[in-house]
Structure formats: structure tokens, C-alpha cells
Design an enzyme around this catalytic site. Sequence first.
Site, short mmCIF file in Angstrom:
data_model
loop_
_atom_site.label_atom_id
_atom_site.label_comp_id
_atom_site.label_asym_id
_atom_site.label_seq_id
_atom_site.Cartn_x
_atom_site.Cartn_y
_atom_site.Cartn_z
N GLU A 97 0.82 -1.22 0.00
CA GLU A 97 0.00 0.00 0.00
C GLU A 97 0.85 1.25 0.00
O GLU A 97 0.55 2.23 -0.67
CB GLU A 97 -0.94 0.00 1.21
CG GLU A 97 -2.17 -0.86 1.05
CD GLU A 97 -1.91 -2.35 1.25
OE1 GLU A 97 -0.77 -2.71 1.62
OE2 GLU A 97 -2.83 -3.16 1.03
N HIS A 104 -10.31 -6.76 8.61
CA HIS A 104 -10.96 -6.22 7.42
C HIS A 104 -12.21 -5.42 7.72
O HIS A 104 -12.92 -5.05 6.80
CB HIS A 104 -11.37 -7.36 6.48
CG HIS A 104 -10.29 -8.33 6.16
ND1 HIS A 104 -10.07 -9.45 6.91
CD2 HIS A 104 -9.35 -8.31 5.19
CE1 HIS A 104 -9.04 -10.12 6.41
NE2 HIS A 104 -8.58 -9.44 5.37
#
Lengths: 330, 429, 82
Positions: free
Chosen positions: A63, A132
Site C-alpha cells: 500500500e 478487514h
Amino acid sequence: MTTGVRTSYREAIRSALREALQRDPRVFVMGEDVGRYGGCYAVTKGLLEEFGPERVRDTPLSESTFVGAGIGAAMNGMRPIVEIMTCNFSLLALDQIMNNAATVSHMSGGQFSVPLVIRMATGAGRQVAAQHSHSLEGWFAHVPGLKVVTPATLEDARGMLWTALEDPNPVLIFEHALLYNAEGELPADAGPVDIDTARVRREGRDVSIVTYGGSLPKALAAAEELAQAGVQAEVVDLRTLRPLDTGTIVASVTKTHRAVIVDEGWRSGSISAEVTARLVEHCFYELDAPVRRVCSAEVPTPYAKHMEDAALPQVADIVAATQDAVSTVA
Amino acid sequence: MDAGTLVEWLVHPGATVHRGDIVARVETDKADVEVEIFESGVIDRLLVQEGEKVPVGTLLATLKPLGSEEAVTAAAAAAIPPPAIPKVPIEPPGAPEPGTLQHATRAAERLARERGVDLSRIIAKAGRRITVADVEQAIRPGQPLPAPVKASPRARRLARQLGVVLHTLAGTGPGGAVTAADVERTAVPTSAAQPAVAPPAGLRSRADRVVARQRATATAMARSKREIPHYYLGAAVDLSTALAWLERENLTRPVAERVLPAALLLKAAALACHDVPEMNGHWADGRFQGSDAVHLGVAISLREGGLVAPAIHDADMLRIDELMAALRDLVKRARAGSLRSSEMTDPTITVTNLGEQGADTVFPVIFPPQVAIVGFGRVSERPWAVNGMLGVRPIVSCSLAADHRVTDGHAGSRFLTAIERILQDPATL
Amino acid sequence: MTSDELRAAVLASLGDIAPEADLAGLADDDDLRDELDLDSMDFLNFIIGIHERTGIDVPERDYSRLGTVGAALAYLAAHAAG
């Protein structure tokens, strides 16, 4: 209104992406699995075939790297749309988002801007546990230099992206994962919408339920249930968490004199805390009951279904808190 | 100017002051004066009490040099045994809300804050704000205070506006808190926009209510004459057309639906606000704030004595028979003591109609925060010249008192002319 | 209606308007507006009260003929009969 088209939240975002790619050659999409796999929530499905690998780019699982690449591309004249799978993973890119994207314009005295859009999924409810499922939009709303938007309706899913791309500064779009399958009618000519204002989604006179994102459908369901019991709840959709549209919130509570804030984030230091503070700052003398909040339990989101359900704001919780706010003892 | 009345202390003993601070307000025959201090230091003793009138040059207070503050506050604190000081949260200070009468003097608020006294638990002397003396009385050893009140901020604000004392109410809100609805239920009609003085209704005798209403009227009228630079205009209006029309109208109406001349006069005044909108609104925050709606205050004298001036909402939009019905309802409820708080706070302009028993002409006093009031005297038959001929006509003297901060005689004349014009064409009413 | 019934109707109508008044002490020739401090709204309500109780509709131009209890009784007696 023109004739509506049956569509879903996922398709609305996809058509917004397609339109952006068609309208502006500087726009490209980048992220993990956005190309060949079609996006982890299938939002970008088909775009690789339509626009090619130059403009729909799969990235390594890093990321920090691809967000940083997006910042660099934006500073050099491109209009990147970066997808991060879930906002939990955005923390791997937090240095890039906070220390670079949010600050470059200020630190360069306005010489550089970062017209970057980052889309990410947020929220719980699908049994994908604590890695998540968190709602971190309230965190990002703390940071000057960022704009934080939370589309909760088909119109906003369709319309916020283009407005975000036109913004000279970084905009983070938080898409609640439970909303992707939401279906409804969208006008065939639906287009860009503003990303500066909150909106009253249901009018009422007794109490204001202030919410955003994935909690909006729950708040509307609660309002419907409350109406059966004679309580007219107004539902305010914040839409944009930063900058917060204080005027709309205050106007609603000035009318109803009571407020319930529904936020899937954790209560402590949350956007719900910020909204409460604004109410106290701006319409203290209008309040006729303590402000109530319905937030997630302060635990990492549990995996087990019954525990996850218990940890999240549910319609029944919203109904109970609202009834509490309007309660009178005879 | 040779004497002045000390209206309010803005400091109290023990307070640190700096050169140039305003320490008191003094009312003289000419003006209200803010008293500046020319030395920095700590207030030692206040030598003149609030309300006392003293000659110019009188020593008002003594000052200690800065640095002795410790000793003074310590001594003051030592005089009060700790258990007597209830440590309860106090209301936030800050500016009063628009339309709210500040209910404690600034010095009293400051003292209460320092000593942890809840101002809402102190009852001021009737018709006055809470003073330092009231707070000191409250923190005197052995002086029990009423139990703390749990009330919403909105309820507190409303209570101030409507003159309701909170700790006499039973709360029905969450956790037994007093809510706005509780306050509204209790509020009595006091004179328009007159807060802070009337205790709650349900608990009072009829005689108490009369006294409270008189006090409220006294406060409103004194404030009006103190703050509002009135100017007055008058016009004699021929009512022959209007009354003849009304007589014909009433012939066709069942007795319960007959319209009184008063309704015509009210409607004319409401409609004239369209011609001169500067007459319709409030003076607040140091400026005129106009109103799109015409909420017409109607001065109603009560049989038990006193006066109220509640609003007929949107009077300009009502047909004459609707206005008459609204007037009958309002008079009935005013006399039964069941007016609504919105009717008490909403008027944007008021009409006072002396009726057939009254004097020829009224020079009315504006209800603050409104900016104009229209008066109608007795309708009487007078010799009246029309087209070079004398006739006998029913004439009413219509007068206007208006706020010179907002309008002038020119606008006022236009307003009266509009009323006259409207009354010559009654069918349009 | 008998004259007693008419008197009862007149006094009851006045009592609605001026509940605090001592109606027993009111002489038949006392001026109602002065004695009871009636304004035009009160007087209209008085006429409405009479109408409700007796069915007699007093037109506006006759209001002045009901200025005292005595005058009102005479007027009503004449119109009740006719």
C-alpha cells in the site's frame, strides 16, 4: 426526473469510474487486484478489458508503494484513482496519506497540489473479522488537508467520484462494504454531486438521527419503525465527514431539539464525538435532552456472527436510543 | 447632573481589576454611565449598594494594591465553612441569548462561579435580576438552598424567557429532567416578551397572578420608555364607509358570526405592514430585524386587572371572518389564562384598541422588542368636511408610536396613510 | 318564556362574561357597560349568550336597547312574544 434505471451501489461506482476514464485521459485506476481479478469487491470488473493495462493497473501488495506512486503521479499532472482493499490496510500507507498527500500543498506554499482520489472499503458485517472490518473514516476526518466522503446512496456512489477528481486536494472515499449490493433506481442521467454538504434524508420534528455511510439504511429503518410508534425522527446523512457541514446538523437539531448520532466507528474520539461537540458548541440552548450515541462496541470487530452483530449498531439499538432521547415520564 | 444611582456592580470584593476596567454602571438623569477604574488593584470594599443614589464625587469602593489578592481571597474563603458551599455545576456564563433578559448581574454571575453556586437555585427579588447580595445571602452559613434542578439547556432558556422558576416544576424528561414542554405547560401569559419576573402559574393564586402581570407590564413598559426613542403620529380616520359595509355584512350573518369593527381595524393595521415593512419586526442585537410574517399583537385588558398583548399569527393572511374568530378565541383564552407561549413571544407589531368606552386618542407605548404599536381611540360622531360640505361622520383617531431607531416620521406617515386608505375600501378586507 | 326564565337567561349570559361580578347586587336600571365594564367583545358574547339560551336574535342596530337588565328584559319579552 427522468426514468430511473435499476442498478446497484457497486454498478453505480463502476459507471462513475468508467465515466471518469472516458472523460479525462489523465485519469487511471490503480490498486491490488483491480485489473485481472476485477477488484476485491468486483467494482472494477471489466474495466481492464475496456481501458487496457495502462489505465487499469494491478499493483504489488504494498500500500505504501502504490499510494506513494499515486501521490507522485497526481503531483505531476495525472488524476489517479487509487483503490485500497479495506481501510484497515490503508494504515500501511498512512505515512504517505498523512505526511505527504495531506501536507504537500501546505508545505510547498501552494506550489504543489495532490489531486488524488483514494477509494477504500470500510465497515463490518460480513464476518471478515478484525483485519478487514474497521471503520477508520473518523480517524482520517481528523487530518487537515484531506477531504473525507462517505457515499451512502446510489446517487452519491455515482456522483461523488467526479467531484472528488476535480478537487485539487486529496479526497478519500469510504465505501461501506455492506452497501455494494444495495439496489435501487438511479436516474439515467445521474451525474456529479457536491461533496461539501450534509443532507436531510427523512424529515421529522421530534428528534434528529445523524449518521453516514453504512449506518444510513439502518437509521432510516429505525425511523420507519419509530414512526409506527408516533415518533417523527429526522434523518441527517453527513455525506462528508471532513469538512463537516455543521450548519445542516445544527439546523436540524434546532428544529427537533434532540439528537441521536449513529456511527459505526468506536465511540471514543469518533466522528460521533465531534458531531456532539459541534452541537454543544453551536446549539447548546436548543438541546432538550442529552445527546445519545449509538456506536460500535469498543472491541476489535469479532469474527463470530452473533458477536459481530452484538458489536455493531443495529436498528433496534437506534430505536432504543431514540426512544430514550424523546422519552417523557408521565 | 449632581447625583447618580448605582445600578449594578460589575465587580465584587476580592476581584482583581486593571486600569480602564468597567467596574460599575451608574444611572443618572441624563444617561447610563459606565464607571471606569483608574488604578489597578484588588477591590477591597464596596461602599455603595446597588440601587443607592449618591452625589457625584462619592467614594464608591476601596482598592488594595495588587499582590494582596491572596490575603483577601483567603480571608473571604475562610469566612465560609466548606459544607455550606454546594459544589454543583453552574450554568455557563456567556452572553445572554437574544430576546432573553439576563437574569443575574455580571458581578453576581462571577461571584457564583467562583463560589460554585448554582444560579438557577437563587431566586431574585421580584422584578430584579440576581445581585451579588442575593448570591452572598445564598452562601451564608446555615442557609439551605433549594435542591438542584435537572433541566435541559432549552428548558432553562425558555424558563428565563417566560419567567418560570425551574425548581418548582416536576420534570418529565429523560431521568426526570425538566424539558421545554414542562416549562411551556407551566408558563403563564405575562406581558409580551417579558421574562424573568413572573413566577410559575399553577402554583399561584389569582391575586399573585395579577401582581406578577402588573410587574411584568411594569418591567416591559419601563424598558420600553428607557430604551426606545418613541415618536408619535396621529390621524383622524373616517369610518363611515367601513362601518356601513360592516353593518350590511352583519345583517347576513348569524349572531355568533358577526364581525366587530375592531376586526376591521386590526386587519387594516396588519395589511399596512405590507406598505411599510419597517414597522413589522423586532429590534434585537442592536439592529432592526424585520419579519415576513405579520403576527399582530392585540392588547387585551383582563377583567381581574392588567394587560396582555398576545399575537394573532399571520393576521394579514386571514379573511375578516377568520380574523374575527381568531380574536374571539384569543380574548377568551387570554381571560381564561390559557395563552400559548408562542402567542406571547411572537408579536411583530401590536394594536391597542380602546373601544367605545375609551378615550378619544391613545399615545401607546411600544412592547419591546417590537418597534411599533398602533392605537385606535373611541369611534365618535364628529362634524366632518367633505367636498366643501359639513357632515356628521363616525371618526376614529388612529395613532402610531414607533421606534425612531428604525423609522422616522415620513415612514410613520406612510403607515397611517395606508391604514386610512385600506379602511376606505372595506370590501378588500 | 316566562319573565323569570328570561331574567335567568340574561343573568347567566352576563355571568359567563363577568364571572367575578356580583350580579345579585345589579339593579335593573344599572348601565351594564359601566357597571360590569363590558367592552364590545363582551357585549357581543352577551348577545350570543342570549341567543343560545332564548333563541332570540338581536340585530346589531338594537344592541343599544339592551343597555340595562331591565331594558334587556323588556326587549326580550317583546320579541319572545312576537
